[in-house]
Design an enzyme around this catalytic site. Structure first.
Site, PDB file in Angstrom:
ATOM      1  N   HIS A   8     -65.036  10.898  32.864  1.00  0.00           N
ATOM      2  CA  HIS A   8     -64.246  10.484  34.014  1.00  0.00           C
ATOM      3  C   HIS A   8     -63.810  11.731  34.785  1.00  0.00           C
ATOM      4  CE1 HIS A   8     -63.188   6.413  31.995  1.00  0.00           C
ATOM      5  NE2 HIS A   8     -64.186   6.271  32.843  1.00  0.00           N
ATOM      6  N   GLY A  55     -71.008   6.815  37.628  1.00  0.00           N
ATOM      7  CA  GLY A  55     -70.495   5.684  36.845  1.00  0.00           C
ATOM      8  C   GLY A  55     -70.125   4.473  37.678  1.00  0.00           C
ATOM      9  N   ASP A  60     -73.060   3.940  34.285  1.00  0.00           N
ATOM     10  CA  ASP A  60     -72.652   3.465  32.958  1.00  0.00           C
ATOM     11  C   ASP A  60     -73.577   2.344  32.497  1.00  0.00           C
ATOM     12  OD1 ASP A  60     -70.464   5.203  33.012  1.00  0.00           O
ATOM     13  OD2 ASP A  60     -69.114   3.674  33.807  1.00  0.00           O
ATOM     14  N   ASP A  80     -60.719   9.039  30.480  1.00  0.00           N
ATOM     15  CA  ASP A  80     -59.354   9.316  30.919  1.00  0.00           C
ATOM     16  C   ASP A  80     -58.540   8.048  30.701  1.00  0.00           C
ATOM     17  OD1 ASP A  80     -56.976   9.914  32.128  1.00  0.00           O
ATOM     18  OD2 ASP A  80     -57.820  10.248  34.123  1.00  0.00           O
ATOM     19  N   HIS A  87     -64.265   0.832  37.772  1.00  0.00           N
ATOM     20  CA  HIS A  87     -65.404   0.207  37.085  1.00  0.00           C
ATOM     21  C   HIS A  87     -65.108  -0.010  35.602  1.00  0.00           C
ATOM     22  CE1 HIS A  87     -65.791   4.491  36.479  1.00  0.00           C
ATOM     23  NE2 HIS A  87     -66.709   4.309  35.566  1.00  0.00           N
ATOM     24  N   ASP A  90     -67.393  -2.063  33.382  1.00  0.00           N
ATOM     25  CA  ASP A  90     -68.630  -1.382  32.988  1.00  0.00           C
ATOM     26  C   ASP A  90     -68.389  -0.462  31.786  1.00  0.00           C
ATOM     27  OD1 ASP A  90     -69.852  -2.614  35.141  1.00  0.00           O
ATOM     28  OD2 ASP A  90     -69.655  -0.864  36.446  1.00  0.00           O
ATOM     29  N   ARG A  96     -68.742  -1.548  24.145  1.00  0.00           N
ATOM     30  CA  ARG A  96     -69.127  -2.683  23.301  1.00  0.00           C
ATOM     31  C   ARG A  96     -70.562  -2.498  22.796  1.00  0.00           C
ATOM     32  NH1 ARG A  96     -67.468  -6.544  26.277  1.00  0.00           N
ATOM     33  NH2 ARG A  96     -69.331  -6.712  27.553  1.00  0.00           N
TER      34      ARG A  96
END
Length: 137
Positions: A8, A55, A60, A80, A87, A90, A96
């Site tokens: 980030h 991203g 991502d 961060d 996003h 995402d 996950r």
């Protein structure tokens, strides 16, 4: 090994510091990154990095697609946690997928250093076995 490097905005300086410190190890592997992070790492280190979109523009998700196809071996994602990300869904989906496919993940400098030292010692060789078993190698 294929390694994703993501950071980030407020964590990009940390990622540059990490990549600079571990450039001798990282250069032995295939590196992938989201847009700006990859550009800044390449400029600082000269490492060869396949860059995806930024991203927020889908980078991502592009890395997530590699994970879903068992084509990524490690993710170093300096997040961060104190700044809202536009996003965030995402980011959540990427994390996950890392868990679903048991991909080693570091979200901070301390864990990233442990993973990179383990990689250098050959302790992530089990990833090759997983890919061989699934016929992905």
């Amino acid at each position: 090994m294929k390694i994703a490097l993501i950071a980030h905005d407020k964590k990009k300086p940390d990622m540059i510091q990490f990549a600079t410190a571990y450039e001798p190890i990282l250069k032995k592997h295939e590196l992938y990154a989201t847009g700006t992070t990859g550009l800044r790492i390449a400029e600082a280190t000269g490492l060869n990095i396949h860059r995806y979109q930024s991203g927020p523009l889908g980078g991502d998700q592009e890395i997530g697609a590699m994970i879903a196809q068992n084509q990524m071996d490690m993710v170093i994602f300096f997040r961060d946690p104190l700044t809202a990300q536009p996003h965030e869904p995402d980011v959540t989906a990427l994390l996950r997928l890392v868990d679903v496919y048991s991909i080693p993940l570091a979200t901070n400098m301390g864990t990233a250093e442990i993973l990179i030292h383990g990689l250098d010692r050959g302790e992530l060789g089990w990833r090759n076995l997983v890919k061989e078993k699934e016929g992905d190698q």
